[in-house]
Motif scaffolding. Structure first.
Motif, mmCIF file in Angstrom:
data_model
loop_
_atom_site.group_PDB
_atom_site.id
_atom_site.type_symbol
_atom_site.label_atom_id
_atom_site.label_comp_id
_atom_site.label_asym_id
_atom_site.label_seq_id
_atom_site.Cartn_x
_atom_site.Cartn_y
_atom_site.Cartn_z
ATOM 1 N N UNK A 1 -7.928 11.318 -10.783
ATOM 2 C CA UNK A 1 -6.788 12.164 -11.161
ATOM 3 C C UNK A 1 -6.163 12.829 -9.934
ATOM 4 N N UNK A 2 -6.937 12.911 -8.829
ATOM 5 C CA UNK A 2 -6.411 13.547 -7.620
ATOM 6 C C UNK A 2 -5.574 12.596 -6.762
ATOM 7 N N UNK A 3 -5.565 11.304 -7.115
ATOM 8 C CA UNK A 3 -4.748 10.343 -6.356
ATOM 9 C C UNK A 3 -3.270 10.594 -6.632
ATOM 10 N N UNK A 4 -2.413 10.059 -5.758
ATOM 11 C CA UNK A 4 -0.978 10.130 -6.054
ATOM 12 C C UNK A 4 -0.697 9.245 -7.262
ATOM 13 N N UNK A 5 0.407 9.505 -7.931
ATOM 14 C CA UNK A 5 0.751 8.732 -9.131
ATOM 15 C C UNK A 5 0.850 7.223 -8.832
ATOM 16 N N UNK A 6 1.558 6.815 -7.755
ATOM 17 C CA UNK A 6 1.615 5.357 -7.478
ATOM 18 C C UNK A 6 0.232 4.770 -7.169
ATOM 19 N N UNK A 7 -0.605 5.507 -6.443
ATOM 20 C CA UNK A 7 -1.957 5.010 -6.152
ATOM 21 C C UNK A 7 -2.731 4.795 -7.457
ATOM 22 N N UNK A 8 -2.678 5.798 -8.317
ATOM 23 C CA UNK A 8 -3.469 5.739 -9.553
ATOM 24 C C UNK A 8 -2.954 4.611 -10.464
ATOM 25 N N UNK A 9 -1.619 4.458 -10.546
ATOM 26 C CA UNK A 9 -1.062 3.405 -11.396
ATOM 27 C C UNK A 9 -1.489 2.021 -10.879
ATOM 28 N N UNK A 10 -1.393 1.847 -9.543
ATOM 29 C CA UNK A 10 -1.759 0.545 -8.962
ATOM 30 C C UNK A 10 -3.231 0.246 -9.242
ATOM 31 N N UNK A 11 -4.072 1.258 -9.061
ATOM 32 C CA UNK A 11 -5.508 1.046 -9.263
ATOM 33 C C UNK A 11 -5.814 0.769 -10.738
ATOM 34 N N UNK B 18 7.551 -2.321 -8.967
ATOM 35 C CA UNK B 18 8.786 -2.403 -8.186
ATOM 36 C C UNK B 18 8.588 -2.041 -6.727
ATOM 37 N N UNK B 19 7.424 -2.381 -6.177
ATOM 38 C CA UNK B 19 7.184 -2.151 -4.745
ATOM 39 C C UNK B 19 6.787 -3.489 -4.117
ATOM 40 N N UNK B 20 6.947 -3.632 -2.796
ATOM 41 C CA UNK B 20 6.571 -4.902 -2.154
ATOM 42 C C UNK B 20 5.058 -5.141 -2.271
ATOM 43 N N UNK B 21 4.661 -6.414 -2.120
ATOM 44 C CA UNK B 21 3.227 -6.733 -2.217
ATOM 45 C C UNK B 21 2.433 -6.036 -1.119
ATOM 46 N N UNK B 22 3.027 -5.974 0.083
ATOM 47 C CA UNK B 22 2.304 -5.302 1.173
ATOM 48 C C UNK B 22 2.088 -3.828 0.821
ATOM 49 N N UNK B 23 3.093 -3.227 0.198
ATOM 50 C CA UNK B 23 2.962 -1.831 -0.217
ATOM 51 C C UNK B 23 1.922 -1.674 -1.312
ATOM 52 N N UNK C 51 -0.776 -3.616 -1.741
ATOM 53 C CA UNK C 51 -2.093 -3.729 -1.100
ATOM 54 C C UNK C 51 -2.466 -2.408 -0.433
ATOM 55 N N UNK C 52 -1.444 -1.763 0.158
ATOM 56 C CA UNK C 52 -1.701 -0.493 0.846
ATOM 57 C C UNK C 52 -2.033 0.613 -0.167
ATOM 58 N N UNK C 53 -1.359 0.593 -1.318
ATOM 59 C CA UNK C 53 -1.684 1.586 -2.362
ATOM 60 C C UNK C 53 -3.139 1.417 -2.806
ATOM 61 N N UNK C 54 -3.539 0.162 -3.022
ATOM 62 C CA UNK C 54 -4.918 -0.085 -3.459
ATOM 63 C C UNK C 54 -5.911 0.313 -2.367
ATOM 64 N N UNK C 55 -5.541 0.025 -1.117
ATOM 65 C CA UNK C 55 -6.462 0.327 -0.011
ATOM 66 C C UNK C 55 -6.650 1.840 0.143
ATOM 67 N N UNK D 74 -9.329 -6.177 1.985
ATOM 68 C CA UNK D 74 -10.689 -6.069 1.440
ATOM 69 C C UNK D 74 -10.737 -5.283 0.118
ATOM 70 N N UNK D 75 -10.027 -4.139 -0.001
ATOM 71 C CA UNK D 75 -10.073 -3.425 -1.285
ATOM 72 C C UNK D 75 -9.506 -4.272 -2.432
ATOM 73 N N UNK D 76 -8.380 -4.972 -2.159
ATOM 74 C CA UNK D 76 -7.793 -5.811 -3.215
ATOM 75 C C UNK D 76 -8.754 -6.936 -3.589
#
Lengths: 181, 275
Positions: free
Chosen positions: A118-128, A146-151, A153-157, B10-12
């Motif tokens: 719940x402490x993650x940002x909204x986009x991070x939490x939605x992606x996860x 609606x974000x690029x694939x690289x973005x 991957x970065x949200x998930x990371x 790696x996380x993905x």
């Protein structure tokens, strides 16, 4: 499955799986008593119905029973191994376009990981959530958000790194710490 | 792609979220990169911990679900327990492959007989009612016979005095895989139906089992989206050299196959002569 039955120490959980590998059916029962509650909560959060959650849990524990001999306690925890099986079984029960992760169900638990999520940002939490509970790939999440694939991957990371820091400042994962409310 | 770029995946990867081409590239890197393997292991633990974020839900009938879990597990475990006698007593060891109990004999011959009778009756009706069409039917029959003759070479691989067959199954389920061993042509012919395709990056692998010996690989195969295959494998010399084998087992292994099985068999069966 009362709350005090939900926690098994990593060593005792590994011992249960080792006993399963040598054919001890009682060990499967013990594993279910220790992890059945978290397995069911996860399966229900993914499938959204009791019938599918029951099928997913039964299938996952059957998989665990079958593949106990391949479990390697030096490489993974029982929690990660078993919930991986539950997640896959539950995702199979639900067609991809039916997945509607509901944040109240998927991150509402009063546990450290629930709070960390719940402490993650909204986009991070939605992606996860779209990855973990809906089984979507990076490209599918990117299209959905609606974000690029690289973005994506970065949200998930960053989401996974934030969770890792919140849950395990020492770099170790302990199932007992995960469930402490 | 650099190590740092791959590391960012790696996380993905740990979440099973990479698309197939990305996953293949990452796995190729993973094989030679202990740092990325450690990272994946850590992220898998984070993913495992995420299960505790879900709100606890009580099952409708906890006792019935526990019973179902135990019951379904019993149907998939095709293993016996093998113990090794030692001076200190009996010590469980990693089980060697043991064939599951055969499912009850199915009623296929009856079904075939009934179908044949029905077909014969239908043919008789057609013949009486539409005698004028008989010449054309006869011509079609000739054509069908020619097709059957062309398939003789295929059929020969499945039947004959030098063919053994094994049906791979779990207890109380239909066989999902049959393997024919043609000793003359030194071929295994693998047929399957209703077999779920192996996950990306993994393959089905068959194992020849001689009791008391390590399994020998018979080869790998894939199935199509509907779970079917007819794959011909050359019988490895090590299997020919050892004579007849007792049992056969199926596992899912990393692409390319493994020297020894890395998981318990999903399906097992005993070889028998084609009769």
């Amino acid at each position: 499955m009362s709350p005090d039955q939900r926690v098994a120490s990593p060593a005792s959980a590994s011992a249960m799986v080792a006993a399963m590998a040598s054919g001890d059916e009682n060990a499967l029962g013990s594993l279910y008593d220790a992890f059945g509650a978290v397995a069911y909560g996860l399966a229900y959060a993914i499938t959204g119905t009791h019938a599918k959650a029951e099928a997913a849990v039964a299938s996952a524990f059957a998989d665990a029973w079958r593949s106990a001999g391949a479990f390697d306690a030096s490489r993974t925890s029982v929690l990660a191994w078993l919930t991986g099986l539950v997640r896959r079984s539950a995702l199979v029960q639900t067609p991809p376009d039916r997945h509607r992760p509901d944040s109240a169900a998927t991150s509402g638990a009063p546990t450290p990981v629930g709070r960390a999520l719940r402490a993650l940002t909204e986009p991070q939490r939605r992606a996860l959530e779209l990855s973990y509970y809906a089984g979507l790939s990076v490209s599918e999440i990117a299209a959905r958000l609606g974000v690029p694939e690289s973005g994506t991957r970065e949200l998930l990371r960053t989401a996974m790194n934030d969770l890792r820091s919140a849950l395990s400042p020492t770099g170790t994962f302990d199932d007992q710490a995960m469930t402490r409310a | 792609m650099t190590h740092e770029q791959l590391m960012a995946s790696a996380p993905s990867y740990a979440l099973d979220a990479l698309d197939p081409t990305e996953r293949a590239a990452f796995e190729a890197h993973l094989a030679g990169c202990p740092e990325c393997r450690d990272a994946v292991a850590t992220y898998r633990e984070v993913a495992g911990a995420l299960a505790h974020a879900a709100v606890p839900v009580e099952p409708r009938d906890a006792a019935a679900l526990r019973e179902r879990v135990m019951r379904e597990a019993r149907t998939v475990r095709p293993m016996g327990i093998v113990t090794r006698r030692t001076p200190n007593g009996s010590v469980p060891v990693r089980p060697t492959f043991v064939a599951a109990p055969r499912p009850p004999r199915r009623l296929v011959p009856w079904a075939v007989a009934i179908t044949s009778l029905a077909a014969a009756a239908a043919f008789a009706f057609v013949y009486r009612a539409e005698r004028e069409r008989s010449a054309r039917l006869s011509s079609e029959l000739t054509s069908l016979r020619a097709e059957v003759a062309r398939d003789d070479s295929v059929l020969a691989a499945f039947v004959g005095p030098e063919v053994h067959v094994v049906s791979l199954t779990v207890a109380n389920a239909k066989p999902a895989v049959r393997v024919f061993w043609n000793h003359t042509s030194k071929q295994f012919i693998v047929t399957s139906f209703g077999l779920q395709p192996a996950p990306p990056g993994r393959t089905y692998q068959l194992w020849a089992i001689r009791k008391g010996q390590a399994p020998l690989s018979m080869g790998t195969f894939a199935v199509n989206a509907t779970g079917r295959t007819m794959t011909t494998l050359t019988v490895p010399p090590a299997i020919i050299a050892g004579g007849l084998i007792d049992d056969c087992a199926l596992t899912v292994e990393p692409d390319g196959g493994s020297p020894q099985p890395t998981e318990y068999p999903r399906l097992v069966g005993s070889w028998r002569h084609v009769d």
